[in-house]
Scaffold this motif. Structure first.
Motif, PDB file in Angstrom:
ATOM      1  N   TYR A  90      -4.532  61.130  50.388  1.00 60.34           N
ATOM      2  CA  TYR A  90      -3.582  60.807  49.319  1.00 60.34           C
ATOM      3  C   TYR A  90      -2.258  61.505  49.588  1.00 60.34           C
ATOM      4  O   TYR A  90      -2.226  62.719  49.812  1.00 60.34           O
ATOM      5  CB  TYR A  90      -4.159  61.234  47.964  1.00 60.34           C
ATOM      6  CG  TYR A  90      -3.136  61.398  46.863  1.00 60.34           C
ATOM      7  CD1 TYR A  90      -2.302  60.334  46.498  1.00 60.34           C
ATOM      8  CD2 TYR A  90      -2.990  62.611  46.190  1.00 60.34           C
ATOM      9  CE1 TYR A  90      -1.354  60.487  45.491  1.00 60.34           C
ATOM     10  CE2 TYR A  90      -2.057  62.767  45.182  1.00 60.34           C
ATOM     11  CZ  TYR A  90      -1.242  61.709  44.840  1.00 60.34           C
ATOM     12  OH  TYR A  90      -0.306  61.860  43.853  1.00 60.34           O
ATOM     13  N   LEU A  91      -1.176  60.744  49.575  1.00 58.50           N
ATOM     14  CA  LEU A  91       0.165  61.304  49.740  1.00 58.50           C
ATOM     15  C   LEU A  91       0.799  61.529  48.385  1.00 58.50           C
ATOM     16  O   LEU A  91       0.927  60.598  47.588  1.00 58.50           O
ATOM     17  CB  LEU A  91       1.049  60.363  50.567  1.00 58.50           C
ATOM     18  CG  LEU A  91       2.555  60.687  50.526  1.00 58.50           C
ATOM     19  CD1 LEU A  91       2.841  62.004  51.244  1.00 58.50           C
ATOM     20  CD2 LEU A  91       3.381  59.554  51.110  1.00 58.50           C
ATOM     21  N   SER A  92       1.234  62.759  48.139  1.00 60.85           N
ATOM     22  CA  SER A  92       1.990  63.061  46.930  1.00 60.85           C
ATOM     23  C   SER A  92       3.417  63.412  47.308  1.00 60.85           C
ATOM     24  O   SER A  92       3.646  64.237  48.197  1.00 60.85           O
ATOM     25  CB  SER A  92       1.355  64.231  46.166  1.00 60.85           C
ATOM     26  OG  SER A  92       2.180  64.590  45.068  1.00 60.85           O
ATOM     27  N   TYR A  93       4.372  62.792  46.640  1.00 55.18           N
ATOM     28  CA  TYR A  93       5.788  63.095  46.862  1.00 55.18           C
ATOM     29  C   TYR A  93       6.456  63.515  45.561  1.00 55.18           C
ATOM     30  O   TYR A  93       7.649  63.811  45.540  1.00 55.18           O
ATOM     31  CB  TYR A  93       6.508  61.863  47.430  1.00 55.18           C
ATOM     32  CG  TYR A  93       6.340  60.617  46.568  1.00 55.18           C
ATOM     33  CD1 TYR A  93       7.180  60.381  45.481  1.00 55.18           C
ATOM     34  CD2 TYR A  93       5.338  59.700  46.829  1.00 55.18           C
ATOM     35  CE1 TYR A  93       7.018  59.261  44.678  1.00 55.18           C
ATOM     36  CE2 TYR A  93       5.177  58.568  46.039  1.00 55.18           C
ATOM     37  CZ  TYR A  93       6.009  58.357  44.974  1.00 55.18           C
ATOM     38  OH  TYR A  93       5.834  57.236  44.183  1.00 55.18           O
ATOM     39  N   GLY A  94       5.679  63.523  44.483  1.00 51.36           N
ATOM     40  CA  GLY A  94       6.234  63.833  43.172  1.00 51.36           C
ATOM     41  C   GLY A  94       5.560  65.033  42.520  1.00 51.36           C
ATOM     42  O   GLY A  94       5.322  66.064  43.147  1.00 51.36           O
ATOM     43  N   ALA A  95       5.213  64.883  41.256  1.00 53.10           N
ATOM     44  CA  ALA A  95       4.705  66.014  40.474  1.00 53.10           C
ATOM     45  C   ALA A  95       3.381  66.552  41.001  1.00 53.10           C
ATOM     46  O   ALA A  95       3.085  67.740  40.827  1.00 53.10           O
ATOM     47  CB  ALA A  95       4.554  65.603  39.015  1.00 53.10           C
ATOM     48  N   TYR A 158      -2.933  65.119  50.917  1.00 55.69           N
ATOM     49  CA  TYR A 158      -4.135  65.730  50.356  1.00 55.69           C
ATOM     50  C   TYR A 158      -5.366  64.937  50.765  1.00 55.69           C
ATOM     51  O   TYR A 158      -5.317  63.709  50.893  1.00 55.69           O
ATOM     52  CB  TYR A 158      -4.079  65.728  48.821  1.00 55.69           C
ATOM     53  CG  TYR A 158      -3.073  66.645  48.200  1.00 55.69           C
ATOM     54  CD1 TYR A 158      -3.121  68.019  48.411  1.00 55.69           C
ATOM     55  CD2 TYR A 158      -2.091  66.152  47.344  1.00 55.69           C
ATOM     56  CE1 TYR A 158      -2.208  68.867  47.809  1.00 55.69           C
ATOM     57  CE2 TYR A 158      -1.171  66.991  46.735  1.00 55.69           C
ATOM     58  CZ  TYR A 158      -1.233  68.346  46.971  1.00 55.69           C
ATOM     59  OH  TYR A 158      -0.333  69.187  46.374  1.00 55.69           O
ATOM     60  N   LEU A 159      -6.456  65.640  50.926  1.00 50.70           N
ATOM     61  CA  LEU A 159      -7.771  65.002  51.024  1.00 50.70           C
ATOM     62  C   LEU A 159      -8.495  65.297  49.727  1.00 50.70           C
ATOM     63  O   LEU A 159      -8.743  66.468  49.397  1.00 50.70           O
ATOM     64  CB  LEU A 159      -8.559  65.538  52.216  1.00 50.70           C
ATOM     65  CG  LEU A 159      -9.868  64.795  52.530  1.00 50.70           C
ATOM     66  CD1 LEU A 159      -9.568  63.377  53.020  1.00 50.70           C
ATOM     67  CD2 LEU A 159     -10.686  65.531  53.576  1.00 50.70           C
ATOM     68  N   VAL A 160      -8.803  64.243  48.958  1.00 50.80           N
ATOM     69  CA  VAL A 160      -9.455  64.409  47.656  1.00 50.80           C
ATOM     70  C   VAL A 160     -10.636  63.449  47.571  1.00 50.80           C
ATOM     71  O   VAL A 160     -10.694  62.448  48.293  1.00 50.80           O
ATOM     72  CB  VAL A 160      -8.479  64.130  46.494  1.00 50.80           C
ATOM     73  CG1 VAL A 160      -7.327  65.119  46.499  1.00 50.80           C
ATOM     74  CG2 VAL A 160      -7.944  62.700  46.553  1.00 50.80           C
ATOM     75  N   ASP A 164     -11.835  62.140  42.103  1.00 50.84           N
ATOM     76  CA  ASP A 164     -10.572  62.766  41.724  1.00 50.84           C
ATOM     77  C   ASP A 164      -9.414  61.786  41.862  1.00 50.84           C
ATOM     78  O   ASP A 164      -8.438  61.851  41.104  1.00 50.84           O
ATOM     79  CB  ASP A 164     -10.313  63.999  42.588  1.00 50.84           C
ATOM     80  CG  ASP A 164     -11.107  65.203  42.114  1.00 50.84           C
ATOM     81  OD1 ASP A 164     -11.626  65.158  40.986  1.00 50.84           O
ATOM     82  OD2 ASP A 164     -11.222  66.182  42.871  1.00 50.84           O
ATOM     83  N   MET A 165      -9.518  60.869  42.810  1.00 51.50           N
ATOM     84  CA  MET A 165      -8.475  59.856  42.963  1.00 51.50           C
ATOM     85  C   MET A 165      -8.438  58.954  41.730  1.00 51.50           C
ATOM     86  O   MET A 165      -7.364  58.558  41.269  1.00 51.50           O
ATOM     87  CB  MET A 165      -8.723  59.029  44.222  1.00 51.50           C
ATOM     88  CG  MET A 165      -7.524  58.246  44.686  1.00 51.50           C
ATOM     89  SD  MET A 165      -6.197  59.344  45.222  1.00 51.50           S
ATOM     90  CE  MET A 165      -4.838  58.198  45.373  1.00 51.50           C
ATOM     91  N   ALA A 192      -2.588  56.851  54.385  1.00 50.99           N
ATOM     92  CA  ALA A 192      -2.861  57.511  53.107  1.00 50.99           C
ATOM     93  C   ALA A 192      -2.506  56.593  51.950  1.00 50.99           C
ATOM     94  O   ALA A 192      -1.641  55.719  52.074  1.00 50.99           O
ATOM     95  CB  ALA A 192      -2.072  58.811  53.011  1.00 50.99           C
ATOM     96  N   GLN A 193      -3.157  56.808  50.834  1.00 48.79           N
ATOM     97  CA  GLN A 193      -2.829  56.092  49.605  1.00 48.79           C
ATOM     98  C   GLN A 193      -1.790  56.878  48.833  1.00 48.79           C
ATOM     99  O   GLN A 193      -1.792  58.111  48.829  1.00 48.79           O
ATOM    100  CB  GLN A 193      -4.087  55.903  48.752  1.00 48.79           C
ATOM    101  CG  GLN A 193      -5.169  55.066  49.407  1.00 48.79           C
ATOM    102  CD  GLN A 193      -6.348  54.850  48.484  1.00 48.79           C
ATOM    103  OE1 GLN A 193      -6.191  54.592  47.286  1.00 48.79           O
ATOM    104  NE2 GLN A 193      -7.551  54.970  49.033  1.00 48.79           N
TER     105      GLN A 193
END
Length: 276
Positions: A90-95, A158-160, A164-165, A192-193
Motif C-alpha cells: 500500500y502506498l501512502s502519500y497523505g495522512a 507499507y505492507l499491511v 487492515d487494508m 502497490a495499491q
C-alpha cells in the motif's frame, strides 16, 4: 529484524520514532532559502541530506558484496511472499504516512520503506473534497498549483494485511483504490495499491489545504525520513485555517447529486400530499 536499506520492520501497531525524527523535521523548514537563491538552495540541500543520513539506519548495500546478495529484489520478494501471504503493498502519500494516524485506525504495519512514484507525470494535487490530497496524471510540462521541488511524488510503501487494508478503505471517503508502480529509495520496485479521488469527490480546481491536514503530512514525511527537499516542499505549501472552510471546498458533483435527490424526494412527497 533489519531489512535491505531503509526498509524497516515494525512489531505490532506502528509507533513514532523518538527525538531524531523531530530534529529532522525541524531541519527541513528551509522553504524561503530554497525558493529565493538556487546557489544557497544547493548548499542547503546537501546539508539537509547529510543531517538526515546521520539519522537513518545504515544501508545494507555496503555489506551486499560480502554477503553475496547482489540482487536486492531477488532476495526481498520471496521473503515477503513467504512470510506475509495475506498482505498487500500500500502506498501512502497523505495522512496515512503519519504513525499517529495509522495507530488511531488500528493498522499494523508489517514492513515500510520511503519510496517514489515511478511515473513522473503523476502529481500530488489538493483537489479532493475539503482540500485533501490526491494523485492526478498530467501532461509532460504541466504543473500543479503548488509546483514541487522534485519531479516525482514521494510517499511511504507499507505492507499491511488485507484486513487492515479494508479498515483503511472504510476511512477513505470518496477515494477509490488503484494500482501504481513505486520504487523505494534503495531501488526496489513494486506494484502497490493507493487511494485516488473518485470523480464524485473531485473539486473543480485545486485549493489551499488546511494547516491541520498539512501538519499531518509533514509529520508523516519526517517520521519516515522522506527526501529533505520533498519535506521542504510540503512546508512551503500555503494553507488555510481548518475552521470555516468556504463552499468552494465542498463543490463536488456528489453535492449536486445529493441536492437533486433531495429535490426529487420533496416533489414526490408534495405530490403525494396534494392528491390526498
Amino acid at each position: 529484524m533489519k531489512l535491505s536499506g531503509r526498509v524497516q520492520r515494525l512489531a505490532g501497531v506502528a509507533t513514532k520514532p523518538l527525538a531524531p525524527a523531530r530534529a529532522a523535521r525541524r531541519s527541513c523548514r528551509v522553504t524561503a532559502v530554497l525558493q529565493e537563491d538556487p546557489k544557497v538552495a544547493t548548499a542547503a540541500d546537501q546539508l539537509l541530506r547529510a543531517r538526515l543520513e546521520q539519522l537513518l539506519p545504515p544501508s545494507t548495500r555496503d555489506t551486499q558484496a560480502a554477503s553475496g546478495l547482489s540482487d536486492m529484489a531477488g532476495n526481498l520478494r520471496p521473503r515477503y511472499v513467504a512470510e506475509h501471504k495475506d498482505a498487500v503493498w500500500y502506498l501512502s502519500y497523505g495522512a496515512n504516512m503519519c504513525f499517529d494516524t495509522l495507530a488511531r485506525r488500528g493498522v499494523k504495519v508489517l514492513q515500510r520503506a520511503p519510496c517514489v512514484l515511478v511515473d513522473p507525470n503523476i502529481k500530488l494535487v489538493f483537489q479532493h473534497r475539503a482540500g485533501y490530497s490526491t494523485l492526478q496524471p498530467m501532461a509532460p510540462g504541466q504543473q500543479p498549483r503548488f509546483k514541487p521541488f522534485l519531479p516525482q511524488v514521494h510517499g511511504v510503501l507499507y505492507l499491511v494485511t488485507k484486513e487492515d487494508m479494508r479498515k483503511l478503505q472504510k476511512r477513505e471517503g470518496g477515494y477509490n483504490l488503484t494500482e501504481v508502480e513505486v520504487e523505494t529509495y534503495d531501488g526496489w520496485r513494486a506494484k502497490a495499491q493507493t487511494f485516488v479521488s473518485g470523480s464524485l469527490a473531485l473539486l473543480h480546481g485545486e485549493v489551499k489545504p488546511t494547516e491541520k491536514y498539512m501538519r499531518v503530512l509533514r509529520d508523516g514525511a519526517a517520521d519516515n525520513y522522506l527526501d529533505p527537499l520533498y519535506q521542504a516542499w510540503l512546508s512551503s505549501i500555503e494553507t488555510v485555517p481548518s475552521a470555516g472552510l468556504p463552499p468552494a471546498y465542498f463543490d463536488t458533483p456528489a453535492k449536486y447529486i445529493a441536492y437533486s435527490f433531495l429535490g426529487i424526494v420533496a416533489l414526490v412527497v408534495a405530490g403525494f400530499f396534494s392528491q390526498h
